[in-house]
Design an enzyme around this catalytic site. Structure first.
Site, short mmCIF file in Angstrom:
data_model
loop_
_atom_site.label_atom_id
_atom_site.label_comp_id
_atom_site.label_asym_id
_atom_site.label_seq_id
_atom_site.Cartn_x
_atom_site.Cartn_y
_atom_site.Cartn_z
N GLU A 175 0.88 -1.30 -0.04
CA GLU A 175 0.13 -0.06 0.08
C GLU A 175 0.81 1.50 -0.14
O GLU A 175 2.06 1.00 0.35
CB GLU A 175 -1.08 0.04 1.30
CG GLU A 175 -0.38 -0.19 2.39
CD GLU A 175 0.60 0.45 3.20
OE1 GLU A 175 0.67 1.63 2.93
OE2 GLU A 175 1.68 -0.08 3.34
N GLU A 318 4.50 -0.56 2.00
CA GLU A 318 4.53 -0.85 0.52
C GLU A 318 4.33 -2.42 0.16
O GLU A 318 4.44 -2.84 -1.16
CB GLU A 318 6.01 -0.24 0.11
CG GLU A 318 6.32 1.17 0.46
CD GLU A 318 7.76 1.50 -0.13
OE1 GLU A 318 8.37 0.78 -0.59
OE2 GLU A 318 7.79 2.72 -0.04
#
Length: 353
Positions: A175, A318
């Protein structure tokens, strides 16, 4: 839309117990003392049950990065301005983010999905599934409508289905979005009844004063919106984020297709809690890669019933922790396929020692 989600969750079945048992028997036949590979053996057994194969391997692995902005950033809860989300989006798409590096090392593809960035992006590698341009400020009212939350979950399901159609055999949740630790903490509070001061962490590296402000903002959001803990879509719409909803859908879509999902950190944990609330059986397909530096993450993992493989103090997000765990997946696959048995190696088993 809820019917479409329920159709997917209705297809989530338990892992294959017979395949898991065959994995146990094979592990005990290998040239080592029983249980001596510790939690790698537990990982092997779980993967066998999911794949229905005691010697699973995962040729195509994919990190799915869901990106979105958060209206709560207007409350000053982050050390970075919201503009960083769109700037970092190009970094991901150009292969320069940390998760790109770690994914390359682990032999995984990165797919970047714009599910709610507050801006426009043009790039040939972009998967554009924007539901809306960021959420509203949850401290003043609902982050989004119920319909938008449902749409975001469906986006995640569809992305999972497309990934598997393209050959993905394992997914990692990733994300990007400034302000998403605030939304994730609020989701944890709403679903699990955790106090804001226990759920909120330092995110991008805020100091003590701003952390106390962040706690107060979360408490205000919960008071203003009164999310219903028995209704995960209500929680998502009132205090969640578009990427959290998308990742929840990704997990559900993967579980329905019997695909293992390696969870990254705090934001992925919030998505996993939503997925569990929508389909408790989905947790059988989740693997916790690491314990985040965010203090609420351990609470999430406890409630998911998951034990993390790593504890490195990571708090980047991430999908970085998930990508690092690909090396454990490879290790388990090779052990199950390449390690000699007592019989094949002519080594006396434990009964003879």
């Amino acid at each position: 839309m809820i019917a479409a989600i329920q159709e997917v969750t209705g297809r989530i079945t338990p892992p294959d117990e017979q395949a898991a048992l065959r994995a146990v028997l094979r592990l005990n036949s290998l040239t080592k003392p029983p249980g001596s590979l510790g939690r790698l053996e537990e990982l092997a057994v779980r993967l066998a049950g999911i794949s229905r194969d005691e010697q699973p391997s995962y040729g195509k692995r994919m990190v799915v990065v869901m990106a979105a902005d958060h209206g709560v950033c207007s409350e000053g809860v982050s050390a970075f301005p919201q503009e960083v989300t769109i700037q970092m989006a190009y970094n991901f798409l150009n292969g320069g983010a940390a998760v790109n590096v770690l994914a390359r090392q682990g032999g995984a593809e990165v797919r970047f999905v714009d599910i709610g960035i507050n801006g426009d992006i043009a790039h040939p590698q972009l998967i554009d599934r924007k539901v809306r341009r960021g959420t509203d400020n949850m401290a003043a009212g609902p982050a989004m409508s119920r319909e938008e939350a449902l749409r975001a979950v469906l986006v995640g399901i569809q992305v999972a289905q497309e990934a598997v159609k393209d050959g993905a055999e394992l997914l990692i949740t990733g994300e990007m979005g400034i302000g998403n630790t605030t939304a994730s903490a609020a989701v944890l509070c709403a679903l699990e009844g955790i106090p804001a001061e226990a759920a909120a962490g330092r995110g991008t590296g805020i100091g003590d004063e701003r952390l106390q402000h962040k706690v107060a903002v979360i408490e205000r959001a919960l008071e203003v919106n009164a999310p219903n803990p028995a209704d995960p879509i209500d929680v998502l719409s009132k205090v969640g984020g578009l990427e959290i909803a998308g990742l929840a859908g990704l997990i559900l879509g993967a579980a329905a297709l019997r695909i293992p999902v390696i969870l990254d950190g705090f934001i992925s944990g919030a998505a996993a809690l939503v997925a569990k609330a929508l389909a408790p059986e989905s947790t059988a397909y989740m693997f916790a890669s690491h314990v985040s530096g965010e203090q609420g993450h351990k609470l999430m993992l406890d409630r998911l019933g998951l034990a993390a493989l790593l504890d490195l103090g990571l708090r980047l997000g991430e999908g970085t922790g998930g990508a690092l765990c690909l090396h454990f997946i490879d290790a388990v696959s090779r052990i199950m396929r390449e390690m000699a048995t007592f019989e094949s190696a002519g080594v006396s088993g434990s009964e003879s020692v």
